[in-house]
Every structure is written in structure tokens, then in C-alpha cells.
Design an enzyme around this catalytic site. Structure first.
Site, PDB file in Angstrom:
ATOM      1  N   ASN A  66     -10.611  -7.024  -3.928  1.00  0.00           N
ATOM      2  CA  ASN A  66     -10.205  -5.639  -4.100  1.00  0.00           C
ATOM      3  C   ASN A  66     -11.165  -4.745  -3.336  1.00  0.00           C
ATOM      4  O   ASN A  66     -12.114  -5.225  -2.705  1.00  0.00           O
ATOM      5  CB  ASN A  66     -10.155  -5.274  -5.593  1.00  0.00           C
ATOM      6  CG  ASN A  66      -9.387  -3.988  -5.852  1.00  0.00           C
ATOM      7  OD1 ASN A  66      -8.257  -3.830  -5.399  1.00  0.00           O
ATOM      8  ND2 ASN A  66     -10.011  -3.060  -6.551  1.00  0.00           N
ATOM      9  N   ASP A  90      -6.013  -6.850  -3.971  1.00  0.00           N
ATOM     10  CA  ASP A  90      -5.381  -7.116  -2.677  1.00  0.00           C
ATOM     11  C   ASP A  90      -5.037  -8.584  -2.517  1.00  0.00           C
ATOM     12  O   ASP A  90      -4.166  -8.927  -1.693  1.00  0.00           O
ATOM     13  CB  ASP A  90      -6.299  -6.637  -1.552  1.00  0.00           C
ATOM     14  CG  ASP A  90      -6.428  -5.125  -1.571  1.00  0.00           C
ATOM     15  OD1 ASP A  90      -7.253  -4.602  -2.355  1.00  0.00           O
ATOM     16  OD2 ASP A  90      -5.676  -4.461  -0.842  1.00  0.00           O
ATOM     17  N   GLY A 143      -2.817   0.407   0.592  1.00  0.00           N
ATOM     18  CA  GLY A 143      -2.538  -0.100  -0.757  1.00  0.00           C
ATOM     19  C   GLY A 143      -1.717  -1.371  -0.616  1.00  0.00           C
ATOM     20  O   GLY A 143      -0.677  -1.365   0.042  1.00  0.00           O
ATOM     21  N   ALA A 144      -2.172  -2.456  -1.218  1.00  0.00           N
ATOM     22  CA  ALA A 144      -1.563  -3.760  -0.955  1.00  0.00           C
ATOM     23  C   ALA A 144      -0.039  -3.756  -1.076  1.00  0.00           C
ATOM     24  O   ALA A 144       0.674  -4.124  -0.130  1.00  0.00           O
ATOM     25  CB  ALA A 144      -2.197  -4.807  -1.875  1.00  0.00           C
TER      26      ALA A 144
END
Ligand SMILES: CSC[C@H]1O[C@H](OP(=O)(O)O)[C@H](O)[C@@H]1O
Length: 358
Positions: free
Chosen positions: A257, A247, A60-61
Site C-alpha cells: 500500500n 494495491d 488508486g488501485a
């Protein structure tokens, strides 16, 4: 690393947290094992944190950026008060920077840590100042997620609605509360949410393994669907918004993404469903002119050929496994960050909101 070192803190107002900092070591909830097992791993070594990011123990970014920041603090502890303390920390930053290429939050967080390090005159000062910076990055992310929830609701209409989301963008992907799932939490607490359709999100199954689990923990109504069912769901007409994370968002509003996001943007536009991207400004990369410039991570073909170690394809079959795609800005109806909402994003609108990062 040791397993099961800390209980999973029940802080459901932020969702199920995946990152816990203990002052001199980092605990990460191993997301590869969810939803079957909640296993916490302990990290005291910066390069092990880089491995955890690469191997998607944590993903997860925003969560990647926060974990890398704590990795730099661990490097400062490891360096101790030797004559090479600064160089040792700088080497660790480079190792962390090589862990995954697409989420710009990783590089944004490491730049903040690098800047803080430059001002330090001793190893002891480095430990203290880098710890403070990493904790600030963590706290700022949670605050941003809560703010984005409020901003998003201001443009979504007042009637209770169904939404569809992709991948996992919740507390598990951030410092807490979540980005797109943070908007879901805000809708839920405002009694404006009927249901969340969650794409399973092949091949890593962030939707079925993480989002469905995360929302079920809080009793938020979630319906899991195969990625290929999304078109039929949007055609049925009860979904008002497709809400996703990001992202990396470039200067013209293009959005990188999870793979499959671009598909959803085309489907949403075709069915007259509005498409929202929710991401903190640490996900915005104004140095890149367009999505064409975003490095797209490709992962090993085993992630497509098998699920949980069970083969679902012929041995050795060739696989194309890009794990992100780019949605052009013209397919995005709203970009929500902690700074506010950009409706119909384009270069001028991005420039107006992000000309200077702070
Ligand atoms: C708020 S998480 C943003 C983003 O990160 C995920 O990718 P991954 O699970 O591979 O780290 C996904 O693209 C989410 O939308």
C-alpha cells in the site's frame, strides 16, 4: 484530451466520482489539480489513458483497473474494422499494462478484457463485448465497496469511534464509494463515526489534497494531520482503528500500500490500535507467495524535492522515492474484501477465501 468537458456529477451517495464512461469516450477528473480545481479531461485514445494512469491524473488501485479497462474499449473503437483490429487492441493492452507496476488491479482488469477479446470474432463484436466487460468491472467495484463497508462494520464494535486513515481510498480511488473510505462512509451513515484523522500522505499528498477534500464534500468530520503526527494521535487513545486500502495483497496476507502504511502498522501494534486493510478481491494476487515479490514503484525525485512546483530541497539532491511499502500479514488485524473478513490473516486463511478467484 479536452478540458472541462463534463460537469462533475454530484452523486454524493457514492462520493465524488473520478471516472465517467460516455459510451465512446472516457472522462477523468484530473486528481493532480484537486482540491483547487475540478478539471475533467476527455480521452478517446488508449495510449493517452495509459499516460493518464502513469501521470496520476487517475490513481488508486481499483480506479486504475477500471480506467485501463475503458482504455481497451477505446482501443477497439480506434482499431475500427481493419484487418488488424485484434492485433491493434492487443498492442493497446500491452501499452496500458506498462503504465504502473504495483496495483495488481490493473493487470487483473486487463486479463479480463483480454479474455473477453479472445472470444470476439469481429471488430463490431469486440466493441460491444469489451464495452460490456469494462462496464461490469466498474459496476462490480462499486458493489464490492458497498459490501466491504457492511462486512467491516460487523467486526468494528458498536460504539462511535475515531479512526485514522492514510492516502486516499475513496470514490476518487475507485469506481465509487471507496474501500477504506467506504468503511468510513458506512460508519458515518451508521452514526458510529466520531472523526477521521487523515494523514497528509507525502509526497503526493493524497490525504491532504484528496481525502480531506472528499470527506469535506459530504460533511464527514475529518482532521488533517502531518504523517509524523500519527504516533502522537494513536498515543492519545481515541483512535480505535487504523483503516487503509491496498494495491496488492499476496498469498500469505502481506499488503502493499501507499508508502507510510508500514509505519502506521508498527505504530498501531505498539499502541494497541487495530489495523484494518480494505480491498476488493481484484487486489488479491495469489500468484505471489509473499510481499517480497511485489514490484514497488519508484517515482521521480521531483515529487519529494518540490510541492506544486515550489522547491523545498536543494537542487539536485539525491532522492529515494518508493511510493509503496509492504506491511507483513502479522501486523494486520483484519483484511476486508467483498467476500468477507479475514481476522489475523495468514496463508491458510487466504487460501480458504481465495483458492479460486470467483
Ligand atoms: C483504493 S486505492 C488503493 C491504493 O492506491 C493508492 O496509491 P496511488 O494513489 O499511488 O494510486 C494508495 O496506495 C491506496 O491505498
Amino acid at each position: 484530451m479536452t478540458e472541462n468537458c463534463v460537469p462533475n456529477p454530484d452523486s454524493n451517495h457514492l462520493g465524488t466520482l473520478a471516472i465517467i464512461w460516455h459510451g465512446d469516450h472516457l472522462a477523468l477528473l484530473d486528481q493532480r489539480q484537486l482540491p483547487d480545481q475540478e478539471i475533467w479531461l476527455t480521452y478517446k485514445d488508449a495510449s493517452a489513458v495509459a499516460d493518464a494512469i502513469r501521470d496520476m491524473v487517475v490513481r488508486g488501485a481499483p480506479a486504475i483497473g477500471i480506467s485501463a479497462a475503458y482504455g481497451v474499449v477505446l482501443a477497439a473503437h480506434q482499431a475500427g474494422d481493419t484487418k488488424d483490429w485484434r492485433a491493434d487492441i492487443e498492442v493497446a493492452i500491452e501499452v496500458l499494462a506498462k503504465s504502473r507496476p504495483t496495483a495488481v488491479n490493473l493487470f487483473w482488469a486487463l486479463e479480463r478484457m483480454k479474455t473477453r477479446l479472445q472470444a470476439c470474432q469481429s471488430a463490431a463484436e469486440a466493441i460491444a463485448k469489451l464495452t460490456g466487460e469494462a462496464e461490469s468491472i466498474h459496476a462490480e467495484d462499486v458493489a464490492a465497496n458497498r459490501l466491504m463497508g457492511r462486512h467491516a462494520l460487523s467486526v468494528m464494535g458498536d460504539e462511535p469511534m475515531a479512526v485514522l486513515t492514510h492516502c486516499n481510498t475513496g470514490a476518487l480511488a475507485t469506481g465509487g464509494y471507496g474501500t477504506a473510505l467506504g468503511v468510513v462512509r458506512s460508519l458515518w451513515h451508521a452514526n458510529r463515526l466520531k472523526r477521521v484523522y487523515a494523514d497528509e500522505t507525502r509526497p503526493w499528498l493524497q490525504g491532504s489534497r484528496l481525502t480531506a477534500w472528499e470527506l469535506q464534500q459530504e460533511g464527514i468530520p475529518v482532521t488533517l494531520n502531518a504523517d509524523s503526527a500519527a504516533a502522537q494521535i494513536l498515543r492519545q487513545g481515541d483512535v480505535r482503528w487504523v483503516i487503509v486500502g491496498a494495491d496488492r495483497i499476496t498469498a500469505n496476507g502481506d499488503v502493499a500500500n501507499k508508502i507510510g502504511t508500514y509505519n502506521l502498522a508498527i505504530l498501531a501494534r505498539h499502541h494497541g490500535v487495530r489495523f484494518m486493510v480494505v480491498a476488493p478481491s481484484s487486489t488479491v494476487d495469489m500468484a505471489l507467495a509473499s510481499g517480497e515479490d511485489i514490484p514497488i514503484e519508484e517515482r521521480d525525485g521531483t515529487e519529494v524535492r518540490a510541492v506544486r512546483g515550489v522547491s523545498i530541497a536543494p537542487d539536485g539532491v539525491d532522492v529515494f522515492n518508493p511510493v509503496f511499502d509492504v506491511t507483513p500479514a502479522e501486523l494486520v488485524d483484519a483484511i476486508v474484501t467483498e467476500k468477507g473478513v479475514i481476522e489475523r490473516p495468514d496463508r491458510d486463511a487466504m487460501q480458504a477465501m481465495f483458492a479460486t478467484r470467483d
